[in-house]
Scaffold this motif. Structure first.
Motif, short mmCIF file in Angstrom:
data_model
loop_
_atom_site.label_atom_id
_atom_site.label_comp_id
_atom_site.label_asym_id
_atom_site.label_seq_id
_atom_site.Cartn_x
_atom_site.Cartn_y
_atom_site.Cartn_z
N UNK A 148 0.96 -1.18 -0.10
CA UNK A 148 -0.04 0.12 0.00
C UNK A 148 0.85 1.34 0.11
N UNK A 149 1.98 1.25 0.83
CA UNK A 149 2.75 2.38 0.88
C UNK A 149 3.60 2.38 -0.28
N UNK A 150 3.94 1.54 -1.15
CA UNK A 150 4.53 1.72 -2.34
C UNK A 150 3.52 2.12 -3.40
N UNK A 151 2.45 1.73 -3.27
CA UNK A 151 1.39 2.10 -4.10
C UNK A 151 0.92 3.72 -4.20
N UNK A 152 0.81 4.11 -2.97
CA UNK A 152 0.85 5.51 -2.46
C UNK A 152 1.91 6.19 -2.97
N UNK A 153 3.12 5.76 -2.91
CA UNK A 153 4.32 6.50 -3.43
C UNK A 153 4.54 6.65 -4.72
N UNK B 295 4.28 10.18 -5.57
CA UNK B 295 5.88 10.57 -5.17
C UNK B 295 5.93 10.61 -3.82
N UNK B 296 6.87 11.57 -3.44
CA UNK B 296 7.37 11.61 -2.07
C UNK B 296 6.04 12.44 -1.35
N UNK B 297 5.70 12.42 -0.37
CA UNK B 297 4.46 12.88 0.56
C UNK B 297 5.06 14.17 1.02
N UNK C 143 1.47 11.72 7.82
CA UNK C 143 0.66 11.30 9.00
C UNK C 143 -0.71 10.77 8.52
N UNK C 144 -1.27 11.35 7.65
CA UNK C 144 -2.65 11.08 6.86
C UNK C 144 -2.42 9.78 6.37
N UNK C 145 -1.40 9.65 5.43
CA UNK C 145 -1.07 8.36 4.66
C UNK C 145 -1.26 7.37 5.82
N UNK C 146 -0.51 7.25 6.64
CA UNK C 146 -0.24 6.25 7.66
C UNK C 146 -1.52 6.06 8.33
N UNK C 147 -2.47 6.90 8.66
CA UNK C 147 -3.69 6.93 9.16
C UNK C 147 -4.64 5.96 8.19
N UNK C 148 -4.68 6.37 6.94
CA UNK C 148 -5.34 5.64 5.77
C UNK C 148 -4.90 4.23 5.88
N UNK C 149 -3.65 4.01 5.83
CA UNK C 149 -3.29 2.80 5.87
C UNK C 149 -3.58 1.85 6.94
#
Lengths: 279, 268
Positions: free
Chosen positions: A193-198, A202-204, A211-217
């Motif tokens: 998931x993290x790779x897909x977001x990245x 790109x770089x958050x 933090x939001x991305x981690x929360x979504x995860x």
């Protein structure tokens, strides 16, 4: 930007650590002393040694037990550097910090051995304080070393099956085994998931976004785990599971296992004798 | 009539009471028949297979298996439940769902041990399947370390070891390379086997081999057509309407053109 890298590094680092420490069975697969023992005998012996460490009030005995741990590590083809890293990081260091206040006269009055000036305060280190802190530290270190030896030299499923021998309910053992198995799956999901977001964004750009991305995860993972839980249960029911899992017992103990068990029993006896009769 | 194993009449099912998954399905499965269920994503195929395996039950309509109406309450009867599980085996679409034990060997043995099958029979079946699926090297490995093809083989072995009379397969070849697909189909379509085979698939290449009857599920979550594989696979309009036709795009010199690819052309 640096703080954001911190989130990424923490996430990736945690996952790598989990994979390496929890899921690696490199050492358990080797042919050496502890790996060759019957898991039930090994577990029982380690429990006895842990009791011996807990009951002992003799620092020389504890130092001897720690030396035994190092000897067992070497005889089980465990790299000493790796073993020390696994045992000294976290718990013993943590316990050292807990034990540090005990060396001062404020907490352990006694014979002064040194004086310190710290932030304008005069602190006295006592011999009794040093002894009790050292005692606490070596007891924790030895106990952790024994547990690490057990975990490193036993395949996790064999360890779980060995628990069954000690009448730990099968449901508990099976749940623990499944947790182990699915934590790996979830780690992979988090990584992907993290790779897909990245790959998409790109770089958050900010820490807040990170933090939001981690929360979504976390949210996504919770939903997936809930769905997976239902499906896994269906798959178990489909193959005849009715609430009390059954498994095959394939352990067999040999002479060396009983010798090892007897040695551990003697060490426990020695510890109890020292503590309750000799003193 | 004695040969009918499953009979579904006007079966409706919805998830959480609001997401429809089956809307009026009628289906009969005869003993020894080989059925393929094809349809677009979300057309209700997996739901149907789980219902045939007695994991979910209709909101409306009836499903009968081996002469008994399947309801949650009938599975409270331990004898019926054990007998049903021995006779019907389901290979799930996602092998990660099915492989929950610490090692491959334990996963394969999970079913027969729960059903308390005879030890000798378990050992014989185990040895046969390990050999047939070439999974000797995987037995002591944790399932999570396997590739998708290996996981699928193990998932199939974990059901075949129970030697069920009815074998239900949910997309058994999804995500597999052609050679592994071939291997699995050969194993499942053993001509000497008298098993009833119910397979859901998107892979039209295998439909002819694995079935005598094909049911096509439409987007309205009901069966829109059924018949022999040759007839269904020739019906281009039917396949197109149900997102099942393979469109191949080619480049000829400076021109590109697309055409559907039918799977029984070589019989013509």
């Amino acid at each position: 930007m640096k703080r954001n890298n911190f989130i990424e590094r923490s996430l990736v680092g945690t996952l790598v650590f989990l994979k390496e420490s929890v899921f690696s069975d490199d050492y358990a697969a080797r042919r050496a002393f502890l790996q060759g023992l019957d898991p039930r005998c090994k577990l029982a012996a380690i429990l006895m040694l842990l009791l011996a460490v807990m009951f002992s009030r003799n620092i020389y005995f504890l130092a001897g037990m720690y030396a035994l741990c190092l000897l067992l590590a070497v005889s089980s083809s465990i790299r000493l550097g790796f073993f020390l890293k696994r045992t000294w990081v976290f718990i013993p260091l943590f316990s050292l910090f807990i034990a540090v206040p005990a060396i001062f006269e404020v907490f352990t009055p006694g014979q002064a051995v040194a004086r310190l000036q710290l932030f304008g305060l005069s602190l006295t280190i006592t011999r009794q304080g040093l002894a009790s802190a050292g005692f606490f530290f070596i007891r924790v270190l030895t106990s952790v070393s024994l547990c690490v030896l057990l975990v490193l030299t036993t395949r996790h499923y064999a360890l779980l099956k060995a628990l069954r021998f000690f009448k730990i309910p099968q449901v508990f053992v099976m749940t623990a085994g499944m947790c182990y198995r699915y934590i790996y799956l979830f780690i992979e999901i988090i990584e992907n998931t993290y790779l897909a977001i990245k790959s998409r964004v790109g770089t958050v750009p900010s820490t807040k976004k990170g933090q939001m991305v981690v929360a979504w995860n976390i949210g996504g993972l919770w939903q997936r785990s809930y769905t997976l839980h239902n499906q896994v249960y269906s798959a178990m029911v489909s193959r005849g599971y009715t609430g009390e899992p059954r498994d095959m017992n394939e352990f067999s103990a040999a002479g060396i296992d009983f010798l090892w068990l007897g040695t551990a029993f003697l060490i426990l006896g020695l510890s109890l004798w020292q503590t309750y009769y000799l003193n | 009539m004695a040969d009918v194993l499953f009979k579904l009449k006007n079966v409706h099912f919805s998830y959480l009471g609001r997401i429809p998954a089956l809307c009026g399905v009628d289906l009969t499965v005869a003993k020894g028949s080989r059925i393929a269920v094809i349809g677009a994503n979300g057309s209700g195929k997996s739901t149907l297979l789980q219902m045939l395996d007695g994991l979910i039950f209709p909101d409306q309509g009836t499903i009968r298996a081996f002469g008994t109406e399947l309801k949650e309450s009938v599975f409270c009867d331990e004898d019926f439940s054990a007998n049903f599980r021995k006779r019907v085996g389901l290979v799930f679409q996602n092998p990660d769902v099915q492989l929950f034990c610490p090692t491959v060997k334990e996963d394969i043995l999970f079913g027969p041990l729960q059903l308390e099958l005879e030890r000798k029979k378990i050992e014989e079946r185990f040895a046969y399947l390990v050999e047939a699926l070439s999974i000797q090297g995987l037995l002591e490995r944790p399932p999570h370390q396997l590739s998708i093809g290996e996981k699928r083989k193990v998932a199939i072995a974990s059901v075949l070891i129970m030697d069920p009379e009815v074998l239900i397969l949910d997309e058994p070849t999804a995500g597999l390379d052609p050679l592994t697909t071939r291997h699995i189909i050969d194993l499942l379509c053993d001509p000497s086997s008298e098993k009833t085979l119910i397979t859901s698939t998107h892979d039209l290449h295998i439909v002819e081999e694995i079935s005598d009857v094909v049911y096509v599920f439409g987007q309205d979550k009901r069966i829109v057509a059924s018949g022999e594989p040759e007839k269904i696979l020739k019906d281009e309009d039917l396949l197109r309407q149900n997102n099942l036709v393979h469109i191949h795009r080619h480049r000829h010199e400076d021109k590109t053109h697309a055409h559907p690819h039918l799977h029984i052309e070589h019989h013509g």
